[in-house]
Design a protein around this motif. Structure first.
Motif, PDB file in Angstrom:
ATOM      1  N   ARG A 137      15.904  10.278  -2.483  1.00  0.00           N
ATOM      2  CA  ARG A 137      15.646  10.067  -3.900  1.00  0.00           C
ATOM      3  C   ARG A 137      14.178  10.173  -4.340  1.00  0.00           C
ATOM      4  O   ARG A 137      13.907  10.295  -5.520  1.00  0.00           O
ATOM      5  CB  ARG A 137      16.152   8.689  -4.342  1.00  0.00           C
ATOM      6  CG  ARG A 137      17.644   8.550  -4.372  1.00  0.00           C
ATOM      7  CD  ARG A 137      18.221   9.347  -5.545  1.00  0.00           C
ATOM      8  NE  ARG A 137      19.634   9.085  -5.705  1.00  0.00           N
ATOM      9  CZ  ARG A 137      20.602   9.748  -5.099  1.00  0.00           C
ATOM     10  NH1 ARG A 137      20.294  10.710  -4.258  1.00  0.00           N
ATOM     11  NH2 ARG A 137      21.860   9.453  -5.313  1.00  0.00           N
ATOM     12  N   ALA A 138      13.272  10.090  -3.404  1.00  0.00           N
ATOM     13  CA  ALA A 138      11.858  10.165  -3.781  1.00  0.00           C
ATOM     14  C   ALA A 138      11.579  11.528  -4.411  1.00  0.00           C
ATOM     15  O   ALA A 138      12.125  12.538  -3.980  1.00  0.00           O
ATOM     16  CB  ALA A 138      10.969   9.951  -2.560  1.00  0.00           C
ATOM     17  N   PRO A 139      10.735  11.554  -5.442  1.00  0.00           N
ATOM     18  CA  PRO A 139      10.490  12.802  -6.162  1.00  0.00           C
ATOM     19  C   PRO A 139       9.541  13.767  -5.429  1.00  0.00           C
ATOM     20  O   PRO A 139       8.386  13.943  -5.793  1.00  0.00           O
ATOM     21  CB  PRO A 139       9.909  12.337  -7.497  1.00  0.00           C
ATOM     22  CG  PRO A 139       9.303  11.005  -7.207  1.00  0.00           C
ATOM     23  CD  PRO A 139      10.100  10.406  -6.091  1.00  0.00           C
ATOM     24  N   PHE A 140      10.073  14.336  -4.352  1.00  0.00           N
ATOM     25  CA  PHE A 140       9.381  15.388  -3.602  1.00  0.00           C
ATOM     26  C   PHE A 140      10.314  16.589  -3.535  1.00  0.00           C
ATOM     27  O   PHE A 140      11.534  16.431  -3.477  1.00  0.00           O
ATOM     28  CB  PHE A 140       9.079  14.945  -2.157  1.00  0.00           C
ATOM     29  CG  PHE A 140       8.046  13.866  -2.040  1.00  0.00           C
ATOM     30  CD1 PHE A 140       6.698  14.161  -2.112  1.00  0.00           C
ATOM     31  CD2 PHE A 140       8.434  12.546  -1.843  1.00  0.00           C
ATOM     32  CE1 PHE A 140       5.742  13.168  -1.992  1.00  0.00           C
ATOM     33  CE2 PHE A 140       7.495  11.546  -1.724  1.00  0.00           C
ATOM     34  CZ  PHE A 140       6.148  11.850  -1.795  1.00  0.00           C
ATOM     35  N   TRP A 141       9.731  17.777  -3.529  1.00  0.00           N
ATOM     36  CA  TRP A 141      10.509  19.004  -3.388  1.00  0.00           C
ATOM     37  C   TRP A 141       9.971  19.739  -2.175  1.00  0.00           C
ATOM     38  O   TRP A 141       8.776  19.967  -2.049  1.00  0.00           O
ATOM     39  CB  TRP A 141      10.397  19.840  -4.656  1.00  0.00           C
ATOM     40  CG  TRP A 141      11.020  19.119  -5.790  1.00  0.00           C
ATOM     41  CD1 TRP A 141      12.324  19.199  -6.187  1.00  0.00           C
ATOM     42  CD2 TRP A 141      10.397  18.162  -6.660  1.00  0.00           C
ATOM     43  NE1 TRP A 141      12.547  18.332  -7.245  1.00  0.00           N
ATOM     44  CE2 TRP A 141      11.385  17.691  -7.563  1.00  0.00           C
ATOM     45  CE3 TRP A 141       9.107  17.629  -6.762  1.00  0.00           C
ATOM     46  CZ2 TRP A 141      11.125  16.738  -8.535  1.00  0.00           C
ATOM     47  CZ3 TRP A 141       8.838  16.673  -7.733  1.00  0.00           C
ATOM     48  CH2 TRP A 141       9.852  16.254  -8.601  1.00  0.00           C
ATOM     49  N   ASP A 146       0.866  -1.178   0.000  1.00  0.00           N
ATOM     50  CA  ASP A 146       0.000   0.000   0.000  1.00  0.00           C
ATOM     51  C   ASP A 146       0.902   1.227   0.000  1.00  0.00           C
ATOM     52  O   ASP A 146       1.675   1.430   0.936  1.00  0.00           O
ATOM     53  CB  ASP A 146      -0.899  -0.019   1.237  1.00  0.00           C
ATOM     54  CG  ASP A 146      -1.897   1.125   1.287  1.00  0.00           C
ATOM     55  OD1 ASP A 146      -2.018   1.882   0.305  1.00  0.00           O
ATOM     56  OD2 ASP A 146      -2.557   1.263   2.338  1.00  0.00           O
ATOM     57  N   VAL A 147       0.827   2.015  -1.065  1.00  0.00           N
ATOM     58  CA  VAL A 147       1.618   3.240  -1.194  1.00  0.00           C
ATOM     59  C   VAL A 147       0.651   4.388  -1.414  1.00  0.00           C
ATOM     60  O   VAL A 147      -0.159   4.346  -2.340  1.00  0.00           O
ATOM     61  CB  VAL A 147       2.626   3.143  -2.360  1.00  0.00           C
ATOM     62  CG1 VAL A 147       3.339   4.467  -2.565  1.00  0.00           C
ATOM     63  CG2 VAL A 147       3.627   2.015  -2.110  1.00  0.00           C
ATOM     64  N   ARG A 148       0.740   5.415  -0.554  1.00  0.00           N
ATOM     65  CA  ARG A 148      -0.168   6.558  -0.661  1.00  0.00           C
ATOM     66  C   ARG A 148       0.595   7.868  -0.580  1.00  0.00           C
ATOM     67  O   ARG A 148       1.482   8.017   0.263  1.00  0.00           O
ATOM     68  CB  ARG A 148      -1.183   6.532   0.477  1.00  0.00           C
ATOM     69  CG  ARG A 148      -2.205   5.427   0.352  1.00  0.00           C
ATOM     70  CD  ARG A 148      -3.178   5.482   1.510  1.00  0.00           C
ATOM     71  NE  ARG A 148      -2.858   4.382   2.409  1.00  0.00           N
ATOM     72  CZ  ARG A 148      -3.152   4.364   3.694  1.00  0.00           C
ATOM     73  NH1 ARG A 148      -3.745   5.379   4.270  1.00  0.00           N
ATOM     74  NH2 ARG A 148      -2.836   3.320   4.422  1.00  0.00           N
ATOM     75  N   VAL A 149       0.227   8.783  -1.433  1.00  0.00           N
ATOM     76  CA  VAL A 149       0.719  10.157  -1.380  1.00  0.00           C
ATOM     77  C   VAL A 149      -0.531  11.002  -1.168  1.00  0.00           C
ATOM     78  O   VAL A 149      -1.445  10.967  -1.979  1.00  0.00           O
ATOM     79  CB  VAL A 149       1.466  10.545  -2.675  1.00  0.00           C
ATOM     80  CG1 VAL A 149       1.916  11.991  -2.618  1.00  0.00           C
ATOM     81  CG2 VAL A 149       2.652   9.612  -2.906  1.00  0.00           C
ATOM     82  N   PRO A 153       1.874  14.416  -9.295  1.00  0.00           N
ATOM     83  CA  PRO A 153       0.958  13.283  -9.132  1.00  0.00           C
ATOM     84  C   PRO A 153       1.136  12.274 -10.270  1.00  0.00           C
ATOM     85  O   PRO A 153       1.354  12.629 -11.413  1.00  0.00           O
ATOM     86  CB  PRO A 153      -0.422  13.946  -9.185  1.00  0.00           C
ATOM     87  CG  PRO A 153      -0.176  15.354  -8.738  1.00  0.00           C
ATOM     88  CD  PRO A 153       1.183  15.710  -9.300  1.00  0.00           C
ATOM     89  N   GLY A 154       1.045  11.032  -9.912  1.00  0.00           N
ATOM     90  CA  GLY A 154       1.240   9.959 -10.887  1.00  0.00           C
ATOM     91  C   GLY A 154       2.694   9.531 -10.923  1.00  0.00           C
ATOM     92  O   GLY A 154       3.007   8.380 -10.648  1.00  0.00           O
ATOM     93  N   MET A 155       3.579  10.431 -11.227  1.00  0.00           N
ATOM     94  CA  MET A 155       4.996  10.103 -11.277  1.00  0.00           C
ATOM     95  C   MET A 155       5.509   9.707  -9.883  1.00  0.00           C
ATOM     96  O   MET A 155       6.234   8.712  -9.737  1.00  0.00           O
ATOM     97  CB  MET A 155       5.817  11.285 -11.789  1.00  0.00           C
ATOM     98  CG  MET A 155       7.310  10.989 -11.870  1.00  0.00           C
ATOM     99  SD  MET A 155       8.300  12.433 -12.278  1.00  0.00           S
ATOM    100  CE  MET A 155       8.551  13.101 -10.644  1.00  0.00           C
ATOM    101  N   THR A 156       5.133  10.456  -8.885  1.00  0.00           N
ATOM    102  CA  THR A 156       5.605  10.183  -7.520  1.00  0.00           C
ATOM    103  C   THR A 156       5.119   8.818  -7.051  1.00  0.00           C
ATOM    104  O   THR A 156       5.899   8.013  -6.536  1.00  0.00           O
ATOM    105  CB  THR A 156       5.137  11.284  -6.557  1.00  0.00           C
ATOM    106  OG1 THR A 156       5.606  12.540  -7.042  1.00  0.00           O
ATOM    107  CG2 THR A 156       5.649  11.057  -5.154  1.00  0.00           C
ATOM    108  N   GLU A 157       3.837   8.538  -7.229  1.00  0.00           N
ATOM    109  CA  GLU A 157       3.292   7.258  -6.796  1.00  0.00           C
ATOM    110  C   GLU A 157       3.984   6.097  -7.505  1.00  0.00           C
ATOM    111  O   GLU A 157       4.320   5.084  -6.869  1.00  0.00           O
ATOM    112  CB  GLU A 157       1.777   7.195  -7.037  1.00  0.00           C
ATOM    113  CG  GLU A 157       0.968   8.105  -6.140  1.00  0.00           C
ATOM    114  CD  GLU A 157       0.858   9.550  -6.646  1.00  0.00           C
ATOM    115  OE1 GLU A 157       0.123  10.330  -6.029  1.00  0.00           O
ATOM    116  OE2 GLU A 157       1.509   9.897  -7.657  1.00  0.00           O
ATOM    117  N   ARG A 158       4.191   6.220  -8.807  1.00  0.00           N
ATOM    118  CA  ARG A 158       4.865   5.145  -9.561  1.00  0.00           C
ATOM    119  C   ARG A 158       6.281   4.914  -9.039  1.00  0.00           C
ATOM    120  O   ARG A 158       6.726   3.777  -8.893  1.00  0.00           O
ATOM    121  CB  ARG A 158       4.885   5.459 -11.057  1.00  0.00           C
ATOM    122  CG  ARG A 158       3.548   5.228 -11.744  1.00  0.00           C
ATOM    123  CD  ARG A 158       3.646   5.326 -13.248  1.00  0.00           C
ATOM    124  NE  ARG A 158       4.102   6.610 -13.740  1.00  0.00           N
ATOM    125  CZ  ARG A 158       3.329   7.675 -13.927  1.00  0.00           C
ATOM    126  NH1 ARG A 158       2.029   7.598 -13.688  1.00  0.00           N
ATOM    127  NH2 ARG A 158       3.837   8.805 -14.387  1.00  0.00           N
TER     128      ARG A 158
END
Length: 146
Positions: free
Chosen positions: A117-121, A2-5, A52-57
């Motif tokens: 490394r996760a795509p968050f700023w 389960d992965v949630r943003v 959205p979308g890219m981060t979850e993937r």
């Protein structure tokens, strides 16, 4: 898995309880939550942006990798975005594995990835203005051990 943003706060106790239920073949569950830290008492808020979308993937791919690498039976990753104040929970990782060493290592692996490394700023806002949060050498060093 389960992965949630999400922008909404989460209930750590409820999430940990739900995650631990039903894992009858797992001998260990490890949980971790990250909290917005105010190192010098001047932080008003931190704003976290993502695509959205890219981060979850990206998070899902890394969670799958952790599952395979550490023989994890299950993984939970929750990461918030938007404006967060000091003391608020920013993320949660939970891992379940037949043995505790795998659960601990899998959780640490996921946390190191999320930190570096996760795509968050992230942008911090203080009375002096706003500044993007730069990568820290110690976070890169932690990721390097994997």
């Amino acid at each position: 898995m389960d992965v949630r943003v999400q922008s909404e706060p989460f209930d750590f106790g409820a999430e940990a309880g739900r995650f631990a239920e039903g894992h009858h073949t797992m001998g260990a569950v490890v949980t971790f939550t990250g909290i917005v830290r105010d190192d010098d008492g001047t932080l008003d808020r931190m704003e976290i942006e993502h695509y959205p979308g890219m981060t979850e993937r990206a998070l899902e791919a890394h969670a799958r990798e952790a599952q395979e690498r550490f023989s994890l039976g299950d993984v939970l990753v929750i990461h918030r975005h938007g404006a967060l104040r000091p003391g608020e929970m920013i993320m949660m990782v939970a891992t379940a594995a037949p043995h505790r060493a795998d659960a601990f290592e899998g959780a640490q692996y996921l946390m190191d990835y999320l930190k570096s490394r996760a795509p968050f700023w992230k942008k911090e806002y203080t009375a002096d203005g706003a500044a993007w949060v730069a990568a820290k050498d110690e976070d890169e060093d932690a990721l390097g051990r994997w």
